[in-house]
Scaffold this active site. Structure first.
Site, short mmCIF file in Angstrom:
data_model
loop_
_atom_site.label_atom_id
_atom_site.label_comp_id
_atom_site.label_asym_id
_atom_site.label_seq_id
_atom_site.Cartn_x
_atom_site.Cartn_y
_atom_site.Cartn_z
N CYS A 231 44.64 38.01 44.46
CA CYS A 231 45.60 37.77 45.55
C CYS A 231 47.03 37.65 45.00
CB CYS A 231 45.19 36.54 46.36
SG CYS A 231 45.99 36.42 47.97
N HIS B 56 39.57 38.39 47.61
CA HIS B 56 39.03 37.22 46.91
C HIS B 56 37.55 37.45 46.59
CE1 HIS B 56 42.41 34.30 47.46
NE2 HIS B 56 42.71 35.14 48.45
N GLU C 26 35.62 35.96 44.67
CA GLU C 26 34.87 34.73 44.42
C GLU C 26 34.07 34.27 45.63
OE1 GLU C 26 39.11 33.26 45.48
OE2 GLU C 26 38.15 34.98 44.55
#
Length: 609
Positions: free
Chosen positions: A401, A530, A532
């Site tokens: 990001c 993202h 994750e």
């Protein structure tokens, strides 16, 4: 539909989210479809406008919901996809009731907390509990509801009253309460103190809810005498009191709880009809193997996270989990160093030289670096310095990001010689606006106006041999979750790619840059999304896998083998018998012995919190 309500006592942050997730993991291992709901008593509509220092990271769902980080635990443990409606806040409930009042739904009646707010809570829970949560499309059989905060908080009183009524609405055989409480052990006495738990259970019962299970959180296991004392004062049988000490990993909690026969108890209490159960090693095999694998990691990797909110580690929970998922898969213990981005900036050399040199020392000793997302101007220059250091020194790097954007800014300044290049978020008047805002997502309001949720990223045809494309399995496109308001300025793309920064992934309209990768670098990858959020304990995120492999200098061989790891020895080889599994077989709650508790090691409290 069956419901399990998880309440908390004494203090918040003792691990209700992990325990709620573990209930679900146990039931899923028994073939029961599960969904989860998190209730946050704050008045905010969602978590989107919170500072990470308030509640930790903001977790983003497929549908763009900005929610509490506990929903991340639910998705990781249960491997399900949740929706924004799975997160209830006081603000959402009150907004629903007020909207109804404005539409005249209450026919002129006085709108009150009881029955209108409490009814709205019950209706919301019943509605969401029926929604499919996974690709199977099956309707859940059990809904696990976590009530945030602790019993007695003024903010949560309406929710407690709602569930007092709800237990009669759905009938006792369909509703179970588990109360999670801290049992402290002061160093001055060395004894576990039960009075705080007694008080919180007394208050819960006074509000009309009686716990069926009491989960005692402590640094070390509690003995049978302590359980007897809690039982006497809390109107709960000793067999229904579970001690969960600090464990090596949160992923050991489901097996630890099931070692006390949790599935069998819930089957009887909620009439789930999942007994008789096979030996524990069969239906909980994946969790047992995961826990054991984490204890037998052969190597170590140090990862630096250059962030803006490093004072609270929960600000980067999903990133640390994703790093550990990748490390576990590869056989590496991941040691994380949090580095405050602003301490890397040149101005700190004058303002606080100790912090400056300490930050740079920590960066230099790391095997690889992650530069995560964030908002605002503070620390951006430090992130740019970290990007430069990784690029120049061939250090494995992953930007996420804002980390993606700072990598672009750094390259523009130092390779393309665009002096003063910047993001318009940091400097609106920059001569070289290489990062700009997306007009359709800049409405003047802060909440829910970013580019949010799952979006498709398409790999360019030229990216077929890129590291990141191969890590993703050489596919044409991927779906990942986004949360941003700024993007790379498309006017400069040609100039970047001419000098070696390749934008290998774009959005479906080929207007927005999603993934970059540097030529002639061991691993320099940055993504606008993202990754994750979609990492799972048994299915790590590809960008994080690439980072840890590169840090171990194993990425080339991994890619050469078609992204396959060397065969691992069978995890069952760790055990020759059920006895060596610490008697990990399905038991009734009254079989959990103190001998087993005493053999459990105590670990850092942060592992389960």
């Amino acid at each position: 539909m069956k419901y399990i309500l998880i309440t908390g006592g004494v203090i918040s942050g003792v691990g209700k989210g992990v325990i709620s997730s573990s209930f679900g993991a146990i039931l899923k291992s028994c073939g029961i479809e599960v969904t989860s709901i998190k209730i946050d008593p704050y008045i905010n509509l969602d978590a989107g406008t919170f500072s990470p220092y308030e509640h930790g990271e903001v977790y983003v769902l497929d549908d763009g919901g900005e929610v509490d980080l506990d929903l991340g635990n639910y998705e990781r443990f249960l491997n399900i996809t949740l929706h924004k409606q799975n997160n209830i806040t006081t603000g959402k409930i009150y907004q629903t009731v007020i909207d109804r009042e404005r539409h005249g739904d209450y026919l002129g009646k006085t709108v009150q907390v009881v029955p209108h707010i409490t009814d709205a809570v019950q209706e919301w829970v019943e509605r969401v509990a029926q929604k499919p949560v996974s690709e199977s499309g099956k309707t859940p059989e059990v809904c696990i509801i976590e009530l945030g905060g602790i019993v007695g908080d003024i903010e949560s009183m309406a929710f407690v009253e709602a569930f007092r009524q709800f237990q009669f609405r759905v009938k006792r055989e369909n509703f179970c309460v588990a109360h999670v409480s801290l049992v402290p052990q002061p160093k001055t006495t060395g004894e576990h103190k039960t009075k705080p738990t007694q008080q919180s259970v007394r208050e819960l019962r006074g509000l009309g809810l009686s716990p069926d299970i009491i989960v005692c959180r402590s640094e070390r296991p509690i003995g049978d005498s302590v359980k007897e004392k809690i039982s006497n004062f809390c109107h709960v049988a000793p067999q229904q009191i579970i001690s969960i000490p600090d464990l090596y990993s949160v992923y050991e909690v489901p097996v630890f709880m099931e070692n006390h026969g949790m599935a069998e108890y819930l089957s009887k209490r909620l009439q789930l009809d999942i007994t008789p159960l096979p030996p524990l090693r069969k239906y909980m095999r994946s969790w047992i193997e995961l826990g054991e694998r984490m204890k037998h990691l052969k190597y170590e990797v140090t990862v630096g996270i250059v962030g803006k909110y490093t004072r609270l580690e929960d600000s980067y929970t999903s990133i640390t989990k994703a790093l550990n998922h990748a490390g576990n898969e590869i056989g590496c213990k991941v040691n994380i160093k949090f580095i405050e981005a602003s301490n890397l900036e040149a101005t700190m050399l004058v303002d606080d030289p100790v912090a400056y040199h300490s930050a740079w020392h920590n960066l230099c000793v790391c095997d690889c670096v992650v530069v995560p997302g964030g908002f605002g101007k503070r620390g951006v220059e430090g992130k740019i310095e970290a990007c430069k250091w990784c690029r120049v020194n061939g250090k494995p790097f992953l930007g996420i990001c804002l980390g993606f954007q700072t990598a672009v800014i750094e390259f523009a300044r130092n390779v393309l010689k665009m002096e003063g290049a910047n993001s318009t978020e940091v400097n609106e008047d920059t001569k070289y606006p290489v990062v700009i805002d997306m007009p359709e997502h800049n409405t003047g309001e802060m909440g829910g106006t970013m580019r949010l949720g799952k979006r498709t990223t398409v790999f360019k045809p030229s990216a077929i041999r890129s590291k990141i494309n191969r890590l993703y399995g050489s596919v044409d496109k991927i779906d990942e979750r986004h949360r941003h308001r700024y993007e790379v300025n498309p006017e400069y793309i040609q100039e970047f790619e001419k000098h070696g920064m390749q934008f290998v992934g774009v959005d479906v309209d080929q207007q927005r840059m999603e993934i970059l990768e540097l030529d002639n670098h061991p691993y320099y990858v940055a993504v606008q999304f993202h990754p994750e959020y979609l990492s799972r304990p048994m299915n790590p995120s590809p960008p994080f896998m690439g980072l840890i492999l590169a840090a171990r200098d194993k990425l080339k061989s991994y890619l050469h083998k078609g992204c396959k790891l060397s065969p691992r020895e069978p995890q069952s080889d760790y055990y020759d018998s059920d006895e060596e599994l610490h008697d990990l077989t399905a038991k009734k709650l009254n079989v959990g012995s103190n001998e087993h508790d005493d053999s459990s090691s105590a670990y850092s409290s942060s592992s389960v919190s």
